[in-house]
Design a protein around this motif. Sequence first.
Motif, PDB file in Angstrom:
ATOM      1  N   ARG A 128       0.830  -1.205   0.000  1.00  0.00           N
ATOM      2  CA  ARG A 128       0.000   0.000   0.000  1.00  0.00           C
ATOM      3  C   ARG A 128       0.862   1.253   0.000  1.00  0.00           C
ATOM      4  N   MET A 129       1.948   1.251   0.767  1.00  0.00           N
ATOM      5  CA  MET A 129       2.823   2.429   0.833  1.00  0.00           C
ATOM      6  C   MET A 129       3.575   2.627  -0.475  1.00  0.00           C
ATOM      7  N   ILE A 158      -1.004   4.458   7.157  1.00  0.00           N
ATOM      8  CA  ILE A 158      -0.491   3.647   6.047  1.00  0.00           C
ATOM      9  C   ILE A 158      -1.363   3.820   4.809  1.00  0.00           C
ATOM     10  N   ALA A 159      -2.685   3.845   5.010  1.00  0.00           N
ATOM     11  CA  ALA A 159      -3.608   3.985   3.879  1.00  0.00           C
ATOM     12  C   ALA A 159      -3.426   5.314   3.155  1.00  0.00           C
ATOM     13  N   VAL A 173       0.466  11.819   2.538  1.00  0.00           N
ATOM     14  CA  VAL A 173       0.979  12.542   3.712  1.00  0.00           C
ATOM     15  C   VAL A 173       2.474  12.358   3.915  1.00  0.00           C
ATOM     16  N   SER A 174       3.143  11.538   3.083  1.00  0.00           N
ATOM     17  CA  SER A 174       4.563  11.275   3.321  1.00  0.00           C
ATOM     18  C   SER A 174       5.409  12.532   3.231  1.00  0.00           C
ATOM     19  N   ARG A 175       4.993  13.484   2.389  1.00  0.00           N
ATOM     20  CA  ARG A 175       5.758  14.723   2.278  1.00  0.00           C
ATOM     21  C   ARG A 175       5.663  15.572   3.547  1.00  0.00           C
ATOM     22  N   ILE A 231       3.816  15.683  10.769  1.00  0.00           N
ATOM     23  CA  ILE A 231       3.050  14.654  11.464  1.00  0.00           C
ATOM     24  C   ILE A 231       3.787  14.197  12.717  1.00  0.00           C
ATOM     25  N   ALA A 232       5.111  14.031  12.610  1.00  0.00           N
ATOM     26  CA  ALA A 232       5.894  13.610  13.775  1.00  0.00           C
ATOM     27  C   ALA A 232       5.812  14.648  14.886  1.00  0.00           C
TER      28      ALA A 232
END
Length: 673
Positions: free
Chosen positions: A497-498, A548-549, A554-556, A561-562
């Motif tokens: 998925r990622m 994960i979904a 949102v990875s950028r 987020i952290a």
Amino acid sequence: MTLREGVTEFTISLEKARYLLPQQYEEFSHRAIKLKLQLHQLVTCVKRGNYSCAASLYAQISQELEECWRGLRGEEASLGIVSQALKSFDSYLNLDPGVVYSFWTRVILASFILPAVLLVVFPLYVASTDTWISNLGLVLGARPEDLEKYATRMAGNLRELLREAVGMVRPSFRSYLLLVTASFMAAVALLANNVVALIGSMIVSPVLLIVVGSAIGLAFREEQTGVVDGYTIFWSGLKRLLWMMFLSVSVAYLTTLLVARFYPVVVNPAIEARARPNISDLGIAVGAGVAGALASIGGRRDLSTLVGAAIAIALIPPAATIGIGLALAEVGITFGALSLLTLNVIALEASSVLVARIYVLAPLMADFLKSAFRRLRDDVLRGDYSDVVGYLLGLLALWVNLILDIRPSTMGLGSAKAYLRGILHMTLYYALLPLAILAAFTMLLSSNATLALAAVVGGAAELVRAAALSLNGLSEAALDIALLLSLLAWLYAASKRMEEGASARGLTALATSAAVLWLSFTARYSAYCYPRAYLALTLVFAGVNLLIALWRRVSRYKGRIAAACFVVVALMYTVFQSAYVYQTIVYRLRLSECEEVACHLVANFLGLETGRVVCSSEMVGDRPVVRVGVMVSPGELYATPISKEDLKLLSGAVKKVSGWSNLELEIYYIVTP
């Protein structure tokens, strides 16, 4: 502890383990009934004056009770460390709804007084550097070119800090070797109860720069140096700090297993001290964070070795204690040390952020403080106290601007709108929203709705468990295999998925594998028996799957987020720990009152002096138990009888005073010569 107390406590522990040990429950129940019958015979022998028979029964009951405890604890230990961890975590989350309501009432009422203290440093966390320059420049009467100079100096300090932070959060291979050495020394020192060796491990530890570097990134998360912004710096530092703590725990775990092969390992005072967090540990962590940031920021690292030892005090010993607790299968030690480590990381980061902000604002704040001091001194010497009051009110208005992050340029015709927007923003994001989330979460965990949810999920899990165990040739190992296979399937679905991003098939595979994994975990460890821990873990697992979904989207923003997750976890943990400590204090005070009331009631009821009545109390799960011992001679046993109706009457009186409807009152005799 008397025999009656021992039998009662064994019965309560057996009821708690009823669903975890269904096959052994019936056997232990018969043994508990036998113990109660023998205890009744013992009392009868004492009343009849047959002391030789009473002594023989006493020895038999004591031996049988010890064997029952040994067998029950052995069966519970065979469940594994996962079940023990769930049990400890559930006990930690078991908050009384009434006490939680009282706690939040006090927090809300105190919020009118608490900001008077907290808001002094609040602007250092929330106000931007431009807001500081515009407001303090207005008080100083600075010209535009002076403001530009301040901005240039502060921008230079900021760039210097961010450049240093990039290097701080990239430890070398030598740093990891030093960490392994420090963790090994700390584990050996804790096992040997050697304070000198423990201090040596702190000096060797290399965690100082990681903590300060990640705090700089958190303090200036919106700023950027080159292609790296503050969010990325914070994420890199926090990730490496967590990896270092995991490495430290692993080294301590392996060290403990190695030492245990040659030397008997026991829990000593040095280990226990790191498993019981208190307010002094918080103060040490805050002071260590301030000292570490002062010694590291700005290239002044002449004292960094000594100050690094101070930060290591807050990190290395708790991490080593976690590893020791895991190796010894002491869940209480493990959870206590993990709680201390979490608290220390939060305190270190928060205090280091404060120092980093002050360092950047130092040129402007120094001139402002000098100017304010000269102005107030001159007004006082002239005796012009009206100007002093007016100037102080002006400074107060300035601080309000900083709290609300309002610049003077936005004032004028639109000042009321700007103030209203700032007040609403601060109230919503820094007060109401966090309080609402945390209050709802704590109230949910402490309510009966959690038990109902766990019962529903537990029913489905039991069907899976029964189906697996009913197949011929299969046993508990079938659940272990199912759990392992479902974990591998979930990891594969998550990785796909990622990598692939938005795909209906991938999303379905992730959801299905997550559901199967969670149901397998629930069935294998009977996790629904610990409803509060189960609900908390369910929410965390759901959040991980949601992340994960949406990973490709949102990875950028993983740095943002952290940072957000760190703040939320810090708030939730702090509030939970505060509520837990508050509940402990409240329970202790209420139990003390119950002891005093029960002591006087029983003494007056029997016509005895209070000195001949001893009381003790404790919380058994969520049920308070008050035990009253009456010291009598053999001849007074007949003169001081207590019937079941009398016990019910006395118990009702104690319940009415304490407010506990589930309170249990136990009265026993202490026969004296």
